[in-house]
Design an enzyme around this catalytic site. Structure first.
Site, PDB file in Angstrom:
ATOM      1  CG  ASP A  20      -1.669   1.247   1.443  1.00 32.27           C
ATOM      2  OD1 ASP A  20      -1.821   1.987   0.453  1.00 32.27           O
ATOM      3  OD2 ASP A  20      -2.121   1.499   2.572  1.00 32.27           O
ATOM      4  CG  ASP A  97      -8.296 -13.038 -12.592  1.00 30.87           C
ATOM      5  OD1 ASP A  97      -9.154 -13.696 -13.202  1.00 30.87           O
ATOM      6  OD2 ASP A  97      -7.832 -13.370 -11.484  1.00 30.87           O
ATOM      7  CG  ASP A 198     -12.965 -16.093 -12.062  1.00 23.83           C
ATOM      8  OD1 ASP A 198     -12.186 -16.456 -11.184  1.00 23.83           O
ATOM      9  OD2 ASP A 198     -14.188 -15.923 -11.863  1.00 23.83           O
ATOM     10  CD  GLU A 255     -11.064 -20.659 -10.923  1.00 20.04           C
ATOM     11  OE1 GLU A 255     -10.900 -20.838  -9.716  1.00 20.04           O
ATOM     12  OE2 GLU A 255     -11.924 -19.889 -11.371  1.00 20.04           O
ATOM     13  CG  HIS A 328      -7.013 -15.779  -5.401  1.00 21.42           C
ATOM     14  ND1 HIS A 328      -6.651 -16.359  -6.607  1.00 21.42           N
ATOM     15  CD2 HIS A 328      -8.334 -15.524  -5.513  1.00 21.42           C
ATOM     16  CE1 HIS A 328      -7.702 -16.441  -7.386  1.00 21.42           C
ATOM     17  NE2 HIS A 328      -8.742 -15.949  -6.758  1.00 21.42           N
ATOM     18  CG  ASP A 329      -9.878 -18.904  -5.064  1.00 20.63           C
ATOM     19  OD1 ASP A 329     -10.214 -17.839  -4.518  1.00 20.63           O
ATOM     20  OD2 ASP A 329      -9.997 -19.119  -6.280  1.00 20.63           O
TER      21      ASP A 329
END
Ligand code: GLC
Length: 548
Positions: A20, A97, A198, A255, A328-329
């Protein structure tokens, strides 16, 4: 002739948790620009960013309100252009993505579609009348609850495979597909190096919608079982290839949950629709059917060995495979594969060796190179991840106690993959000057980039070493994959062979077995995560790369 993306290392980056620079507690694109040299030091040539388009963030960006925009929390389109060009200077391409199965319910397309049954976009989503005053079918969405939500304006239900705020687009409508391809081409024109696409297995819906046999006490059945991988889906995906990917020096990785090893040839073979495909058999070993966190099945290293072999074999002569153990899942791989491991560093190194030496393009996930571990927040209210809440509620509805339901969340929550990047030992691990959107993992004082970079034996330097080996040893990228010891229950052993080299990779993923393997002698040892190696003898969690 190998393509650039077959030789490189890809890195999945979760922008919200990377760095950040604005002090708001969420990562920014400028933060990624600042750390490009770090990524280059890992040998990374492609960075897949999870979505940064404008989004209400119900599912952290997987609910897109404008496909050709940047969410203000991440920065501006100019920042994105700068990222693409700065990355390019370092030999890194940015991978976008594409979330094309569904949009956000705040996308202007949906806002228009829901107005009436006869507006120009009325058929852009999946609308159905009520059945006997109720949902059209008994399908359960992937995040829990019914996959249908009622819309007052239209007096109809709309379908959402995921959250209610993620309505499914109607791919049967050619205008929808055109609009999506145009959006993808916007990113090609901007200089994207590839696409991760995705949840693609859901884009083709069945011709007739029917109730399914309930799989839970709620009387519902998972929408996945009723709609995934419908016949004819590949026609759409080939169209995507023609309209977007063909003619550009980019790669596509889809995916595609639920595509089996023997179907891979249709998806990623030489006439396939994509270059690579993420399927989940090796990261979903505990879910023989749908992913239900409160009912995991037992599994062993032999199962892992078998499914890795299946995908290697399936793409051996026809196709290419993306290797990954984290994303990330998913929970962190050390905790996932070695739930009560006494030597997590060796375990992480052994997995890293597997990741970087199987045949395919390795996808390293943010934090994996630091040996990240799962988090265990004290209450379900501390979790941001929408699926953790759905799975928690489902576990309660199946009769589990709150404590048991929370234990499932600790084990499988997607938030473990999403805690902020740990750059140094300063406050908030150097991730933000504000309050991080998700707590930093408590181990950040010792597990951080600065500390690990200084330790020659760290997992971070192990990954850098593996990246150098991939660069210097062509067998690791272009070599064929030949299994050794196929009948051994749990030692993963293979050769990577090309015209100039023959390497053997031996990995003992067990935590207690000392082996005595019938192996020939080698010329040199290229990599070893223990101090010594005696021929054929692998100690628990030992891995070696041998030049034969
Ligand atoms: C994919 C993404 C996941 C997201 C879902 C819905 O599985 O990886 O993070 O929640 O699609 O878009």
């Amino acid at each position: 002739m190998m393509k650039w993306w077959q030789k490189t290392i890809a890195y999945e980056l979760y922008p919200k948790s990377f760095l950040d620079t604005a002090g708001n507690g969420t990562g920014t694109i400028r933060g990624i620009i600042q750390k490009l040299d770090y990524l280059a030091s890992l040998g990374v040539g492609a960075v897949w960013m999870t979505p940064v388009c404008r989004s209400p963030m119900i599912d952290n960006g997987y609910d897109i309100a404008d496909y050709c925009s940047i969410d203000p929390s991440y920065g501006t389109m100019d920042d994105m252009k700068e990222l693409i060009s700065e990355a390019k200077k370092r030999g890194i391409r940015i991978v976008i993505d594409l979330v094309f199965n569904h949009s956000s319910d705040q996308n202007p397309w949906f806002l228009e579609s829901k107005q009436s049954r006869d507006n120009p976009k009325s058929d852009w989503y999946i609308w159905r009348d009520a059945k006997d005053g109720k949902e059209p079918t008994n399908w359960r969405g992937i995040f829990g609850g019914s996959a249908w939500t009622w819309c007052e304006e239209r007096q109809q239900y709309y379908l959402h495979t995921f959250a209610a705020q993620q309505p499914d687009l109607n791919w049967a409508n050619p205008e929808v597909r055109r609009a999506l391809y145009d959006a993808a081409n916007f990113w090609v024109d901007l200089g994207a190096g590839g696409f991760r696409i995705d949840a693609i297995t859901y884009v083709k819906k069945p011709d007739v919608f029917t109730d399914g046999e309930p799989d839970g006490d709620d009387g519902m059945v998972s929408v996945h079982d009723m709609t995934a991988n419908q016949p004819g889906i590949l026609d759409y995906l080939h169209e995507f290839k023609r309209e977007v990917a063909d003619g550009h020096d980019i790669f596509t990785v889809a995916e595609a949950n639920g595509v089996s090893a023997d179907e891979l040839k249709y998806w990623v073979g030489k006439d396939g629709a994509f270059d690579m495909l993420f399927e989940f058999s090796h990261v979903n070993l505990e879910f023989k059917g749908i992913e239900t966190w409160c009912r995991p099945d037992p599994w062993t290293i032999s199962d892992l060995k078998r499914v890795l072999r299946d995908s290697q074999d399936a793409t051996k002569d026809n196709g290419w495979y993306p290797i990954f153990f984290e994303n990330h899942d998913k929970p962190r791989s050390i905790d996932h594969y070695f739930p009560s491991c006494s030597n997590p560093l060796s375990a992480a190194k052994a997995l890293g060796c597997l990741l970087m030496t199987l045949r395919g393009t390795p996808f390293l996930f943010q934090g994996e190179e630091l040996g990240y571990r799962n988090v265990a927040f004290p209450s379900i209210d501390d979790y941001n991840d929408i699926s953790s809440h759905g799975q928690y509620d489902f576990a309660l509805s199946e009769g589990f106690s709150e404590k048991e339901a929370l234990a499932c969340v600790h084990r499988f929550s997607r938030d473990s993959a999403r805690t902020p990047m740990q750059w140094d030992a300063s406050e908030n691990a150097g991730f933000t000057a504000g309050t991080p959107w998700l707590p930093v993992h408590p181990d950040y004082k010792t597990v951080n980039v600065k500390a690990l970079a200084e330790d020659p034996r760290s997992i971070l330097n192990w990954y850098r070493k593996l990246a150098e080996l991939r660069r210097d040893h062509p067998a690791l990228t272009e070599g064929t994959w030949i299994e050794v010891l196929p009948d051994d229950p749990d030692i993963i052993a293979y050769r990577r062979v090309c015209d100039t080299e023959d390497l053997s990779i031996l990995i003992n993923l067990t935590e207690d077995r000392i082996t005595d393997l019938p192996l020939g002698s080698c010329e040199s040892i290229l990599l070893n995560n223990k101090n010594d190696y005696e021929r054929g003898c692998l100690r628990p969690l030992q891995c070696v790369i041998l030049k034969m």
